[in-house]
Design a protein around this motif. Sequence first.
Motif, PDB file in Angstrom:
ATOM      1  N   ASP A 181      -7.257   6.808   1.826  1.00 24.34           N
ATOM      2  CA  ASP A 181      -5.886   6.332   1.605  1.00 24.34           C
ATOM      3  C   ASP A 181      -5.185   6.087   2.937  1.00 24.34           C
ATOM      4  O   ASP A 181      -4.458   5.100   3.095  1.00 24.34           O
ATOM      5  CB  ASP A 181      -5.091   7.355   0.785  1.00 24.34           C
ATOM      6  CG  ASP A 181      -5.420   7.303  -0.688  1.00 24.34           C
ATOM      7  OD1 ASP A 181      -5.747   6.214  -1.189  1.00 24.34           O
ATOM      8  OD2 ASP A 181      -5.343   8.357  -1.343  1.00 24.34           O
ATOM      9  N   ASP A 205     -10.948  11.378  -0.061  1.00 26.34           N
ATOM     10  CA  ASP A 205     -10.127  10.381  -0.741  1.00 26.34           C
ATOM     11  C   ASP A 205      -8.827  10.126   0.007  1.00 26.34           C
ATOM     12  O   ASP A 205      -8.405   8.971   0.171  1.00 26.34           O
ATOM     13  CB  ASP A 205      -9.825  10.829  -2.176  1.00 26.34           C
ATOM     14  CG  ASP A 205     -11.032  10.734  -3.096  1.00 26.34           C
ATOM     15  OD1 ASP A 205     -11.984   9.991  -2.748  1.00 26.34           O
ATOM     16  OD2 ASP A 205     -11.026  11.390  -4.148  1.00 26.34           O
ATOM     17  N   SER A 206      -8.168  11.192   0.457  1.00 27.64           N
ATOM     18  CA  SER A 206      -6.899  11.000   1.161  1.00 27.64           C
ATOM     19  C   SER A 206      -7.115  10.376   2.536  1.00 27.64           C
ATOM     20  O   SER A 206      -6.254   9.639   3.035  1.00 27.64           O
ATOM     21  CB  SER A 206      -6.119  12.311   1.266  1.00 27.64           C
ATOM     22  OG  SER A 206      -6.891  13.346   1.831  1.00 27.64           O
ATOM     23  N   ALA A 211       0.835  -1.211   0.000  1.00 29.76           N
ATOM     24  CA  ALA A 211       0.000   0.000   0.000  1.00 29.76           C
ATOM     25  C   ALA A 211       0.863   1.250   0.000  1.00 29.76           C
ATOM     26  O   ALA A 211       0.471   2.279   0.536  1.00 29.76           O
ATOM     27  CB  ALA A 211      -0.924  -0.011   1.215  1.00 29.76           C
ATOM     28  N   ARG A 218       0.018   9.031  -0.171  1.00 25.66           N
ATOM     29  CA  ARG A 218      -1.061  10.005  -0.356  1.00 25.66           C
ATOM     30  C   ARG A 218      -1.757  10.355   0.953  1.00 25.66           C
ATOM     31  O   ARG A 218      -2.155  11.500   1.156  1.00 25.66           O
ATOM     32  CB  ARG A 218      -2.097   9.461  -1.349  1.00 25.66           C
ATOM     33  CG  ARG A 218      -1.609   9.356  -2.782  1.00 25.66           C
ATOM     34  CD  ARG A 218      -2.775   9.050  -3.719  1.00 25.66           C
ATOM     35  NE  ARG A 218      -3.449   7.793  -3.370  1.00 25.66           N
ATOM     36  CZ  ARG A 218      -3.198   6.622  -3.933  1.00 25.66           C
ATOM     37  NH1 ARG A 218      -2.266   6.535  -4.875  1.00 25.66           N
ATOM     38  NH2 ARG A 218      -3.865   5.532  -3.565  1.00 25.66           N
ATOM     39  N   GLY A 219      -1.944   9.379   1.833  1.00 22.89           N
ATOM     40  CA  GLY A 219      -2.825   9.579   2.971  1.00 22.89           C
ATOM     41  C   GLY A 219      -2.176   9.862   4.300  1.00 22.89           C
ATOM     42  O   GLY A 219      -2.804  10.462   5.181  1.00 22.89           O
ATOM     43  N   ARG A 220      -0.928   9.441   4.486  1.00 15.67           N
ATOM     44  CA  ARG A 220      -0.292   9.648   5.788  1.00 15.67           C
ATOM     45  C   ARG A 220       0.201  11.085   5.932  1.00 15.67           C
ATOM     46  O   ARG A 220       0.636  11.708   4.972  1.00 15.67           O
ATOM     47  CB  ARG A 220       0.878   8.679   5.957  1.00 15.67           C
ATOM     48  CG  ARG A 220       0.472   7.214   6.094  1.00 15.67           C
ATOM     49  CD  ARG A 220      -0.282   6.950   7.387  1.00 15.67           C
ATOM     50  NE  ARG A 220      -0.607   5.539   7.538  1.00 15.67           N
ATOM     51  CZ  ARG A 220      -0.013   4.721   8.416  1.00 15.67           C
ATOM     52  NH1 ARG A 220       0.930   5.187   9.236  1.00 15.67           N
ATOM     53  NH2 ARG A 220      -0.376   3.460   8.494  1.00 15.67           N
ATOM     54  N   GLU A 276       1.666   3.448  -2.276  1.00  9.14           N
ATOM     55  CA  GLU A 276       1.113   4.648  -2.895  1.00  9.14           C
ATOM     56  C   GLU A 276       0.034   5.273  -2.014  1.00  9.14           C
ATOM     57  O   GLU A 276      -0.025   6.499  -1.861  1.00  9.14           O
ATOM     58  CB  GLU A 276       0.560   4.313  -4.274  1.00  9.14           C
ATOM     59  CG  GLU A 276       1.645   3.940  -5.286  1.00  9.14           C
ATOM     60  CD  GLU A 276       1.081   3.715  -6.673  1.00  9.14           C
ATOM     61  OE1 GLU A 276      -0.122   3.989  -6.881  1.00  9.14           O
ATOM     62  OE2 GLU A 276       1.845   3.263  -7.538  1.00  9.14           O
ATOM     63  N   ALA A 277      -0.817   4.441  -1.419  1.00  6.73           N
ATOM     64  CA  ALA A 277      -1.837   4.959  -0.503  1.00  6.73           C
ATOM     65  C   ALA A 277      -1.179   5.591   0.722  1.00  6.73           C
ATOM     66  O   ALA A 277      -1.636   6.631   1.227  1.00  6.73           O
ATOM     67  CB  ALA A 277      -2.787   3.839  -0.079  1.00  6.73           C
ATOM     68  N   TYR A 278      -0.108   4.987   1.200  1.00  2.00           N
ATOM     69  CA  TYR A 278       0.629   5.524   2.344  1.00  2.00           C
ATOM     70  C   TYR A 278       1.149   6.925   2.010  1.00  2.00           C
ATOM     71  O   TYR A 278       1.006   7.867   2.803  1.00  2.00           O
ATOM     72  CB  TYR A 278       1.792   4.586   2.679  1.00  2.00           C
ATOM     73  CG  TYR A 278       2.410   4.789   4.037  1.00  2.00           C
ATOM     74  CD1 TYR A 278       3.223   5.892   4.298  1.00  2.00           C
ATOM     75  CD2 TYR A 278       2.223   3.881   5.066  1.00  2.00           C
ATOM     76  CE1 TYR A 278       3.816   6.072   5.535  1.00  2.00           C
ATOM     77  CE2 TYR A 278       2.801   4.056   6.310  1.00  2.00           C
ATOM     78  CZ  TYR A 278       3.602   5.152   6.535  1.00  2.00           C
ATOM     79  OH  TYR A 278       4.177   5.331   7.761  1.00  2.00           O
ATOM     80  N   ALA A 337      -6.526   2.911   4.258  1.00  2.00           N
ATOM     81  CA  ALA A 337      -6.053   1.778   3.459  1.00  2.00           C
ATOM     82  C   ALA A 337      -4.598   1.444   3.729  1.00  2.00           C
ATOM     83  O   ALA A 337      -4.165   0.309   3.506  1.00  2.00           O
ATOM     84  CB  ALA A 337      -6.244   2.075   1.968  1.00  2.00           C
ATOM     85  N   SER A 338      -3.826   2.418   4.231  1.00  2.00           N
ATOM     86  CA  SER A 338      -2.399   2.194   4.466  1.00  2.00           C
ATOM     87  C   SER A 338      -2.096   1.563   5.817  1.00  2.00           C
ATOM     88  O   SER A 338      -0.936   1.266   6.113  1.00  2.00           O
ATOM     89  CB  SER A 338      -1.638   3.526   4.343  1.00  2.00           C
ATOM     90  OG  SER A 338      -1.888   4.366   5.467  1.00  2.00           O
TER      91      SER A 338
END
Length: 239
Positions: A189, A185-186, A13, A19-21, A15-17, A192-193
Amino acid sequence: MALDLHAASFGDAAEAYARGRPSYPAEAVAWAVPAAARRVLDLGAGTGKLTRVLLDAGFQVDAVEPSAQMRDQLAVSAGQASLFEGTGESIPLPDASVDAAVCAQAWHWVDPARAVPEVARVLGPGGTLALIWNIRDHDEPWVAALDDVLHRHTRQEIDTAPPIGGPFEEPERAEFRWRHPLNRDSLLDMVASRSYVILLPEPQRRALFDSVLGLLDRHGVGDEFEMPYLTRCTRARLR
């Protein structure tokens, strides 16, 4: 073995990490890393959230990360750093080669009995080890409710004021409040991470995401908002 599985899951994950962290506030890094330091080890650098802040502060950075997928993201976000494959228990740097070592959001994945002497090995005389965690601030009701939803599957208790011991002096602690801008969305993310979410079967992952969006609706949280954080820091000087 379960801990190793969770620690190894982040690459799936990456890419999600990224974007979202959240990043880390500059004032926390200024407290954690001595201004006189020149070369800093970012241990468990992930996608470079802390690495970027260290570079912006003017440090030379050696970033050590075990996951190839995370290092790919790290190369994009913080390519000026020197990147290495390694772990807290096996740091691919020479003895006494850095002035400070920082481990952000990752110390709970290492074996301190092995990592403490290994960090001490790569630190120069009087060097500093700093540990940093971002913790969501539950003073806001919707954030507390969010964590209740996230912890339905698992609750990982992280000690954000751990002992260090060994060749280090008694640790000092500090805490910094700040806010991280997000959109829906973020936020997904970020969810999801999380290591346990990465390992969930897809139907359960989708149900979790739906629960998070429903919570935002119930609490009147719009499409863009801020996540309140407490950044908790520990620093200890090598004797």
